[in-house]
Write a protein that holds these residues in place. Structure first.
Motif, PDB file in Angstrom:
ATOM      1  N   VAL A 144       0.860  -1.244   0.088  1.00 12.32           N
ATOM      2  CA  VAL A 144       0.207  -0.050   0.102  1.00 12.32           C
ATOM      3  C   VAL A 144       0.868   1.187   0.086  1.00 12.32           C
ATOM      4  O   VAL A 144       0.171   2.218  -0.209  1.00 12.32           O
ATOM      5  N   VAL A 145       2.164   1.206   0.062  1.00 15.15           N
ATOM      6  CA  VAL A 145       2.991   2.214   0.238  1.00 15.15           C
ATOM      7  C   VAL A 145       4.073   2.161  -0.888  1.00 15.15           C
ATOM      8  O   VAL A 145       4.884   1.411  -1.285  1.00 15.15           O
ATOM      9  N   GLU A 146       3.977   3.598  -1.686  1.00 10.43           N
ATOM     10  CA  GLU A 146       5.136   3.765  -2.624  1.00 10.43           C
ATOM     11  C   GLU A 146       6.429   3.539  -2.375  1.00 10.43           C
ATOM     12  O   GLU A 146       7.440   2.986  -2.864  1.00 10.43           O
ATOM     13  N   GLY A 147       6.892   3.872  -0.945  1.00  6.33           N
ATOM     14  CA  GLY A 147       8.076   3.946  -0.429  1.00  6.33           C
ATOM     15  C   GLY A 147       8.799   2.458  -0.229  1.00  6.33           C
ATOM     16  O   GLY A 147       9.922   2.379  -0.295  1.00  6.33           O
ATOM     17  N   THR A 148       7.892   1.547  -0.600  1.00  6.75           N
ATOM     18  CA  THR A 148       8.247   0.000  -0.444  1.00  6.75           C
ATOM     19  C   THR A 148       8.588  -0.496  -1.759  1.00  6.75           C
ATOM     20  O   THR A 148       9.556  -1.139  -1.998  1.00  6.75           O
ATOM     21  N   LEU A 149       8.029   0.032  -2.905  1.00  4.09           N
ATOM     22  CA  LEU A 149       8.154  -0.765  -4.156  1.00  4.09           C
ATOM     23  C   LEU A 149       9.567  -0.113  -4.677  1.00  4.09           C
ATOM     24  O   LEU A 149      10.369  -1.007  -5.238  1.00  4.09           O
ATOM     25  N   TYR A 150       9.843   1.113  -4.717  1.00  2.13           N
ATOM     26  CA  TYR A 150      10.988   1.605  -5.467  1.00  2.13           C
ATOM     27  C   TYR A 150      12.280   1.153  -4.938  1.00  2.13           C
ATOM     28  O   TYR A 150      13.231   0.636  -5.861  1.00  2.13           O
ATOM     29  N   PRO A 151      12.631   1.039  -3.504  1.00  2.00           N
ATOM     30  CA  PRO A 151      13.726   0.314  -3.285  1.00  2.00           C
ATOM     31  C   PRO A 151      14.071  -1.029  -3.650  1.00  2.00           C
ATOM     32  O   PRO A 151      14.897  -1.431  -3.926  1.00  2.00           O
ATOM     33  N   LEU A 152      12.657  -1.682  -3.595  1.00  2.00           N
ATOM     34  CA  LEU A 152      12.677  -3.114  -4.072  1.00  2.00           C
ATOM     35  C   LEU A 152      13.174  -3.288  -5.385  1.00  2.00           C
ATOM     36  O   LEU A 152      14.035  -4.186  -5.891  1.00  2.00           O
ATOM     37  N   LEU A 153      12.550  -2.360  -6.435  1.00  2.14           N
ATOM     38  CA  LEU A 153      12.911  -2.291  -7.837  1.00  2.14           C
ATOM     39  C   LEU A 153      14.296  -1.992  -7.997  1.00  2.14           C
ATOM     40  O   LEU A 153      14.972  -2.671  -8.950  1.00  2.14           O
ATOM     41  N   THR A 154      14.997  -1.117  -7.320  1.00  2.00           N
ATOM     42  CA  THR A 154      16.431  -0.859  -7.418  1.00  2.00           C
ATOM     43  C   THR A 154      17.061  -2.137  -7.084  1.00  2.00           C
ATOM     44  O   THR A 154      18.104  -2.355  -7.640  1.00  2.00           O
ATOM     45  N   ARG A 155      16.884  -2.797  -5.826  1.00  2.00           N
ATOM     46  CA  ARG A 155      17.419  -3.867  -5.399  1.00  2.00           C
ATOM     47  C   ARG A 155      17.439  -4.937  -6.452  1.00  2.00           C
ATOM     48  O   ARG A 155      18.565  -5.761  -6.696  1.00  2.00           O
ATOM     49  N   LEU A 156      16.449  -5.279  -7.198  1.00  2.00           N
ATOM     50  CA  LEU A 156      16.209  -6.394  -8.031  1.00  2.00           C
ATOM     51  C   LEU A 156      17.116  -5.795  -9.376  1.00  2.00           C
ATOM     52  O   LEU A 156      17.621  -6.783 -10.070  1.00  2.00           O
ATOM     53  N   ARG A 157      17.112  -4.461  -9.901  1.00  4.13           N
ATOM     54  CA  ARG A 157      17.963  -4.199 -10.931  1.00  4.13           C
ATOM     55  C   ARG A 157      19.311  -4.118 -10.575  1.00  4.13           C
ATOM     56  O   ARG A 157      20.063  -4.693 -11.452  1.00  4.13           O
ATOM     57  N   LYS A 158      19.637  -4.090  -9.393  1.00  2.00           N
ATOM     58  CA  LYS A 158      21.285  -3.903  -9.233  1.00  2.00           C
ATOM     59  C   LYS A 158      21.750  -5.626  -9.250  1.00  2.00           C
ATOM     60  O   LYS A 158      22.808  -5.967  -9.163  1.00  2.00           O
ATOM     61  N   ALA A 159      20.568  -6.329  -8.630  1.00  2.00           N
ATOM     62  CA  ALA A 159      20.916  -7.980  -8.717  1.00  2.00           C
ATOM     63  C   ALA A 159      21.042  -8.530 -10.137  1.00  2.00           C
ATOM     64  O   ALA A 159      21.332  -9.780 -10.335  1.00  2.00           O
ATOM     65  N   GLY A 160      20.499  -7.881 -11.027  1.00  2.00           N
ATOM     66  CA  GLY A 160      20.587  -8.213 -12.576  1.00  2.00           C
ATOM     67  C   GLY A 160      19.305  -8.825 -12.927  1.00  2.00           C
ATOM     68  O   GLY A 160      19.449  -9.489 -13.939  1.00  2.00           O
ATOM     69  N   LEU A 161      18.356  -8.739 -12.141  1.00  2.00           N
ATOM     70  CA  LEU A 161      17.213  -9.424 -12.465  1.00  2.00           C
ATOM     71  C   LEU A 161      15.996  -8.729 -13.080  1.00  2.00           C
ATOM     72  O   LEU A 161      15.193  -9.251 -13.880  1.00  2.00           O
ATOM     73  N   LEU A 162      16.308  -7.184 -13.290  1.00  2.00           N
ATOM     74  CA  LEU A 162      15.330  -6.401 -13.964  1.00  2.00           C
ATOM     75  C   LEU A 162      16.489  -5.403 -14.540  1.00  2.00           C
ATOM     76  O   LEU A 162      17.432  -5.131 -14.270  1.00  2.00           O
ATOM     77  N   GLU A 163      15.510  -4.830 -15.771  1.00  2.00           N
ATOM     78  CA  GLU A 163      16.374  -3.777 -16.474  1.00  2.00           C
ATOM     79  C   GLU A 163      15.090  -2.594 -16.714  1.00  2.00           C
ATOM     80  O   GLU A 163      13.865  -3.070 -16.618  1.00  2.00           O
ATOM     81  N   TYR A 164      15.446  -1.655 -17.083  1.00  2.00           N
ATOM     82  CA  TYR A 164      14.279  -0.561 -17.301  1.00  2.00           C
ATOM     83  C   TYR A 164      15.074   0.198 -18.736  1.00  2.00           C
ATOM     84  O   TYR A 164      15.981   0.266 -19.107  1.00  2.00           O
ATOM     85  N   LYS A 165      13.705   0.794 -19.357  1.00  6.30           N
ATOM     86  CA  LYS A 165      14.339   1.762 -20.217  1.00  6.30           C
ATOM     87  C   LYS A 165      13.238   3.287 -19.991  1.00  6.30           C
ATOM     88  O   LYS A 165      12.093   2.893 -19.618  1.00  6.30           O
ATOM     89  N   TRP A 166      13.741   4.080 -20.431  1.00  5.47           N
ATOM     90  CA  TRP A 166      12.914   5.591 -20.475  1.00  5.47           C
ATOM     91  C   TRP A 166      12.086   5.458 -21.630  1.00  5.47           C
ATOM     92  O   TRP A 166      12.644   5.462 -22.586  1.00  5.47           O
TER      93      TRP A 166
END
Length: 112
Positions: free
Chosen positions: A44-66
């Motif tokens: 229910v809180v935005e502040g939980t999602l973004y750090p998790l996305l960053t952690r998953l990206r740094k682990a090489g599990l996600l990538e993103y594009k603008w």
């Protein structure tokens, strides 16, 4: 003991799994993820999602594009990497095992 605290911990425990599942469907914008997770009562809180996305990206599990947006600033769209897909497959196996084990235990209460 507070039941709400335990419920929150249970939701947190499956949050990463749910996020990876949402992203596995295709490129997704973070606010769309947040909306789905919120409607499913997982987060229910935005502040939980973004750090998790960053952690998953740094682990090489996600990538993103603008992607440019006509409605405002560019948007960041996430997708799974090959490693992310393999990781999700392993989590799926674990989920299936946990679900079967939990159902086995719960069903014993119903037969006694």
């Amino acid at each position: 003991m507070n039941v709400e605290n335990t419920q929150v911990q249970m939701r947190k425990g499956i949050l990463e799994f749910c996020i990876l599942h949402i992203i596995s469907r295709g490129e997704v914008y973070a606010s769309d993820m947040l909306e789905e997770l919120t409607s499913a009562k997982i987060i229910v809180v935005e502040g939980t999602l973004y750090p998790l996305l960053t952690r998953l990206r740094k682990a090489g599990l996600l990538e993103y594009k603008w992607v440019e947006s006509s409605a405002g600033p560019p948007r960041k769209y996430y997708k799974l990497t090959k490693d992310g897909k393999a990781f999700l497959d392993k989590l799926e196996e674990t989920w299936d095992e946990l679900q079967a084990s939990t159902n086995q235990i719960i069903s014993q209460n119903k037969t006694n």
